[in-house]
Design a protein around this motif. Structure first.
Motif, PDB file in Angstrom:
ATOM      1  N   VAL A   1      73.889   2.008 -11.657  1.00 42.83           N
ATOM      2  CA  VAL A   1      75.271   1.508 -11.735  1.00 42.83           C
ATOM      3  C   VAL A   1      75.395   0.194 -10.970  1.00 42.83           C
ATOM      4  N   TYR A   2      74.843   0.154  -9.773  1.00 44.64           N
ATOM      5  CA  TYR A   2      74.914  -1.046  -8.947  1.00 44.64           C
ATOM      6  C   TYR A   2      74.201  -2.222  -9.627  1.00 44.64           C
ATOM      7  N   SER A   3      73.019  -1.971 -10.177  1.00 41.42           N
ATOM      8  CA  SER A   3      72.241  -3.050 -10.800  1.00 41.42           C
ATOM      9  C   SER A   3      72.906  -3.584 -12.073  1.00 41.42           C
ATOM     10  N   GLU A   4      73.709  -2.761 -12.703  1.00 38.83           N
ATOM     11  CA  GLU A   4      74.424  -3.193 -13.910  1.00 38.83           C
ATOM     12  C   GLU A   4      75.753  -3.856 -13.567  1.00 38.83           C
ATOM     13  N   ASN A   5      76.036  -4.007 -12.270  1.00 40.00           N
ATOM     14  CA  ASN A   5      77.286  -4.606 -11.794  1.00 40.00           C
ATOM     15  C   ASN A   5      78.516  -3.863 -12.284  1.00 40.00           C
ATOM     16  N   LYS A   6      78.374  -2.553 -12.481  1.00 31.12           N
ATOM     17  CA  LYS A   6      79.517  -1.759 -12.935  1.00 31.12           C
ATOM     18  C   LYS A   6      80.413  -1.373 -11.761  1.00 31.12           C
ATOM     19  N   ASP A   7      79.816  -1.204 -10.591  1.00 27.47           N
ATOM     20  CA  ASP A   7      80.597  -0.791  -9.429  1.00 27.47           C
ATOM     21  C   ASP A   7      79.804  -1.089  -8.157  1.00 27.47           C
ATOM     22  N   SER A   8      80.257  -2.068  -7.398  1.00 27.20           N
ATOM     23  CA  SER A   8      79.528  -2.455  -6.192  1.00 27.20           C
ATOM     24  C   SER A   8      79.733  -1.472  -5.040  1.00 27.20           C
ATOM     25  N   ASP A   9      80.712  -0.580  -5.162  1.00 28.33           N
ATOM     26  CA  ASP A   9      80.991   0.400  -4.111  1.00 28.33           C
ATOM     27  C   ASP A   9      80.432   1.781  -4.422  1.00 28.33           C
ATOM     28  N   VAL A  10      79.545   1.873  -5.388  1.00 26.08           N
ATOM     29  CA  VAL A  10      79.088   3.177  -5.857  1.00 26.08           C
ATOM     30  C   VAL A  10      78.404   3.994  -4.758  1.00 26.08           C
ATOM     31  N   PHE A  11      77.643   3.360  -3.884  1.00 29.26           N
ATOM     32  CA  PHE A  11      76.976   4.096  -2.801  1.00 29.26           C
ATOM     33  C   PHE A  11      77.999   4.598  -1.779  1.00 29.26           C
ATOM     34  N   THR A  12      79.003   3.793  -1.490  1.00 26.75           N
ATOM     35  CA  THR A  12      80.072   4.218  -0.580  1.00 26.75           C
ATOM     36  C   THR A  12      80.852   5.379  -1.193  1.00 26.75           C
ATOM     37  N   GLN A  13      81.101   5.304  -2.481  1.00 26.92           N
ATOM     38  CA  GLN A  13      81.806   6.399  -3.161  1.00 26.92           C
ATOM     39  C   GLN A  13      80.992   7.693  -3.097  1.00 26.92           C
ATOM     40  N   LEU A  14      79.683   7.591  -3.286  1.00 29.90           N
ATOM     41  CA  LEU A  14      78.824   8.768  -3.172  1.00 29.90           C
ATOM     42  C   LEU A  14      78.910   9.337  -1.756  1.00 29.90           C
ATOM     43  N   PHE A  15      78.848   8.482  -0.766  1.00 23.06           N
ATOM     44  CA  PHE A  15      78.974   8.911   0.635  1.00 23.06           C
ATOM     45  C   PHE A  15      80.282   9.677   0.851  1.00 23.06           C
ATOM     46  N   LEU A  16      81.392   9.117   0.384  1.00 24.45           N
ATOM     47  CA  LEU A  16      82.701   9.748   0.580  1.00 24.45           C
ATOM     48  C   LEU A  16      82.782  11.106  -0.117  1.00 24.45           C
ATOM     49  N   ILE A  17      82.201  11.204  -1.295  1.00 24.58           N
ATOM     50  CA  ILE A  17      82.188  12.487  -2.003  1.00 24.58           C
ATOM     51  C   ILE A  17      81.357  13.508  -1.236  1.00 24.58           C
ATOM     52  N   LEU A  18      80.203  13.090  -0.741  1.00 20.84           N
ATOM     53  CA  LEU A  18      79.355  14.005   0.031  1.00 20.84           C
ATOM     54  C   LEU A  18      80.060  14.477   1.304  1.00 20.84           C
ATOM     55  N   ILE A  19      80.778  13.578   1.953  1.00 20.54           N
ATOM     56  CA  ILE A  19      81.507  13.924   3.177  1.00 20.54           C
ATOM     57  C   ILE A  19      82.599  14.951   2.870  1.00 20.54           C
ATOM     58  N   GLN A  20      83.258  14.790   1.732  1.00 24.55           N
ATOM     59  CA  GLN A  20      84.373  15.673   1.379  1.00 24.55           C
ATOM     60  C   GLN A  20      83.928  16.991   0.754  1.00 24.55           C
ATOM     61  N   THR A  21      82.673  17.062   0.331  1.00 24.15           N
ATOM     62  CA  THR A  21      82.178  18.257  -0.343  1.00 24.15           C
ATOM     63  C   THR A  21      82.000  19.392   0.647  1.00 24.15           C
ATOM     64  N   LYS A  22      82.548  20.523   0.286  1.00 23.92           N
ATOM     65  CA  LYS A  22      82.345  21.740   1.082  1.00 23.92           C
ATOM     66  C   LYS A  22      81.119  22.430   0.512  1.00 23.92           C
ATOM     67  N   ALA A  23      79.977  22.136   1.068  1.00 30.78           N
ATOM     68  CA  ALA A  23      78.706  22.627   0.534  1.00 30.78           C
ATOM     69  C   ALA A  23      78.443  24.066   0.962  1.00 30.78           C
ATOM     70  N   HIS A  24      77.745  24.784   0.080  1.00 38.01           N
ATOM     71  CA  HIS A  24      77.304  26.135   0.415  1.00 38.01           C
ATOM     72  C   HIS A  24      76.211  26.067   1.475  1.00 38.01           C
ATOM     73  N   ALA A  25      75.506  24.964   1.491  1.00 37.43           N
ATOM     74  CA  ALA A  25      74.446  24.745   2.473  1.00 37.43           C
ATOM     75  C   ALA A  25      74.768  23.457   3.232  1.00 37.43           C
ATOM     76  N   PRO A  26      75.603  23.539   4.268  1.00 37.53           N
ATOM     77  CA  PRO A  26      76.030  22.330   4.998  1.00 37.53           C
ATOM     78  C   PRO A  26      74.875  21.492   5.542  1.00 37.53           C
ATOM     79  N   ASP A  27      73.802  22.150   5.973  1.00 34.16           N
ATOM     80  CA  ASP A  27      72.655  21.402   6.498  1.00 34.16           C
ATOM     81  C   ASP A  27      72.014  20.542   5.412  1.00 34.16           C
ATOM     82  N   GLU A  28      71.959  21.072   4.204  1.00 37.20           N
ATOM     83  CA  GLU A  28      71.386  20.320   3.080  1.00 37.20           C
ATOM     84  C   GLU A  28      72.257  19.116   2.755  1.00 37.20           C
ATOM     85  N   ASN A  29      73.564  19.302   2.769  1.00 41.94           N
ATOM     86  CA  ASN A  29      74.494  18.208   2.512  1.00 41.94           C
ATOM     87  C   ASN A  29      74.377  17.147   3.608  1.00 41.94           C
ATOM     88  N   LYS A  30      74.243  17.588   4.837  1.00 41.81           N
ATOM     89  CA  LYS A  30      74.086  16.669   5.969  1.00 41.81           C
ATOM     90  C   LYS A  30      72.808  15.844   5.804  1.00 41.81           C
TER      91      LYS A  30
END
Length: 167
Positions: free
Chosen positions: A103-132
């Motif tokens: 996505v980043y290389s296609e210039n579709k969204d320059s914030d895609v990595f930050t968005q992934l980070f925010l989603i991971l932070i907000q995700t209530k994982a069944h395995a919190p250590d794995e998410n961390k």
């Protein structure tokens, strides 16, 4: 039309996969022949076809064919949906990183990595250590693509500074 032919070729294998598929997808490289060849063909066509053709087929691609589904959704501009899909616990994190890089290389969204980070932070994982571990890996390997202010505002207190040494 060619996309539909490939999806029809894959249809019999979906039943076979669904017998063993609970929460896990089947990666292309781990699939069996001739299914692997069909999937590579479908992936190639989805990457090269008109955006509207790929978008029309998103719902016809089974969830066990994650890589193909991601390409169709990305071509459709459904970046947020893709990020939610690749951030799920059962998905290999390299798929998430590869998706973001594409996505980043296609210039579709320059914030895609930050968005992934925010989603991971907000995700209530069944395995919190794995998410961390995923978050730490993202912070240590993709620092230059992350919005530092967003990361600092949202970082989980359980992540220690020494764990993000490259950040």
């Amino acid at each position: 039309k060619l996309i539909k032919i490939y999806i029809d070729l894959l249809a019999p294998s979906i039943q076979k996969h669904s017998d063993s598929f609970t929460k896990r997808y089947i990666s292309i490289e781990n699939d069996i022949e001739p299914i692997k060849t069909y999937r590579i063909g479908l992936l190639t066509i989805l990457e090269k076809c008109e955006r509207t053709d790929a978008a029309a087929q998103v719902n016809n691609i089974d969830k066990c064919y994650l890589e193909e589904k991601l390409v169709a959704m990305r071509r459709n501009g459904s970046i947020q949906e893709c990020l939610h899909l690749v951030s799920q616990q059962y998905v290999d994190f390299s798929i998430a990183l590869n998706f973001c890089e594409k996505v980043y290389s296609e210039n579709k969204d320059s914030d895609v990595f930050t968005q992934l980070f925010l989603i991971l932070i907000q995700t209530k994982a069944h395995a919190p250590d794995e998410n961390k571990k995923k978050i730490i890996h993202l912070l240590n390997t993709k620092t230059e693509y992350l919005d530092i202010i967003s990361v600092m505002k949202n970082i989980n207190p359980s992540i220690k500074l020494y764990e993000i040494k490259d950040f």
